[in-house]
Design a protein around this motif. Structure first.
Motif: not given
Ligand SMILES: NC(=O)c1ccc[n+]([C@@H]2O[C@H](COP(=O)([O-])OP(=O)(O)OC[C@H]3O[C@@H](n4cnc5c(N)ncnc54)[C@H](OP(=O)(O)O)[C@@H]3O)[C@@H](O)[C@H]2O)c1
Length: 266
Positions: A13-23, A41-45, A63-66
């Motif tokens: 979760t939270g993979a669109s930036s920061g720590l999540g993208a690095v994970y 979702v564009e960032r995730l894609d 794409a989800a707003d948690l």
């Protein structure tokens, strides 16, 4: 259709930036297929395409707003129904750094919804299959503000304190089951969360701020080493052990069944 990766699938979760993208990058490099969750979702894609190309793993974006119950439920259903999922990284988080009275109700609700309710709901959704298979890893991202509070972090520290207690309790529940639950407690790390919190990174002493890549690499090294609690920036591990020992001693000291003598209660 791709075969299931030997390591299985990690949902981050939270993979669109920061720590999540690095994970996402590091787990793909380790051979995990990925399910990436966030609102942008564009960032995730974009990330999904680049990681699939770079590492040859299957990457899907949700794409989800948690903080929205229906979206949270969709992600929970993915966790409970996708048998390839072997890892959940509860990383999404929001922070507003301001005194309580100066924080909007919406910001307080967002911190509670994302940092507390979503993390709990997604853990609850992943757990039964992990326990049944006697395999699975849950990584919960707390903070050094899980055990510390500033006059501007009252709500955020409250939510991260929850993450710490929830995760430590869960660790006791799953001991010996084959399921691993890691608590990660980062200190200041260079990500977008600072700007969003109202305290730009430029206001911090650069010497106290870690790179997001270093934070995740240390957290994954801690996971590999079997650490239940990982403090990526703390050099003296004994500090955590002393903190934990003091907590246990305080709890034991409270189990007396009578008021302390200083209160003079007869
Ligand atoms: N950076 C630090 O100094 C620090 C220190 C200690 C702990 N942490 C923790 O580390 C974790 C990652 O934060 P970060 O520093 O990497 O910050 P970040 O770059 O702002 O990333 C936060 C992530 O959470 C996602 N998110 C926020 N609200 C969401 C919502 N309602 N629904 C779905 N996703 C949502 C964001 O995605 P979208 O906006 O695209 O939805 C983003 O991908 C958080 O739990 C944070 O509390 C950070």
């Amino acid at each position: 259709m791709n075969a299931i990766a030997p390591k299985g699938t990690a949902l981050i979760t939270g993979a669109s930036s920061g720590l999540g993208a690095v994970y996402a990058d590091r787990l793909a490099r380790r051979g995990f297929d990925l399910v990436l969750v966030a609102r942008r979702v564009e960032r995730l894609d974009t990330l999904a395409t680049s990681l699939a190309e770079k590492y040859g793993v299957a990457v899907r974006a949700i794409a989800a707003d948690l903080s929205a119950p229906a979206d949270l439920q969709r992600v929970a259903e993915e966790l409970s129904s996708n048998p390839s999922i072997t890892m959940l990284v509860n990383n999404a988080g929001v922070s507003t750094l301001a005194p309580v009275a100066a924080t909007s109700g919406a910001d307080i609700a967002a911190m509670d919804a994302v940092n507390v309710l979503a993390l709990t709901t997604l853990t609850y959704a992943a757990l039964p299959a992990f326990l049944q298979r006697e395999r699975g890893t849950i990584v919960n991202i707390g903070s050094v503000l899980s055990f510390h509070v500033l006059p501007t972090s009252t709500v955020y520290s409250g939510t991260k304190g929850y993450v710490m207690n929830f995760t430590r309790g869960l660790q006791q529940e799953v001991a010996g089951t084959g399921v691993t639950v890691q608590l990660v407690l980062p200190a200041s790390t260079a990500t977008e969360i600072w700007e969003l919190s109202g305290v730009p990174l430029t206001q911090l002493d650069p010497a106290t701020v870690m790179r997001a890549e270093d934070c995740v690499d240390a957290a994954l090294a801690g996971l590999d080493q079997g650490e239940l609690v990982t403090l990526p920036s703390v050099e003296e591990q004994a500090l955590w052990e002393q903190f934990d020992a003091a907590r246990l001693a305080l709890f034991a000291g409270a189990m007396r069944g009578k008021p302390a003598s200083r209160y003079g209660v007869k």
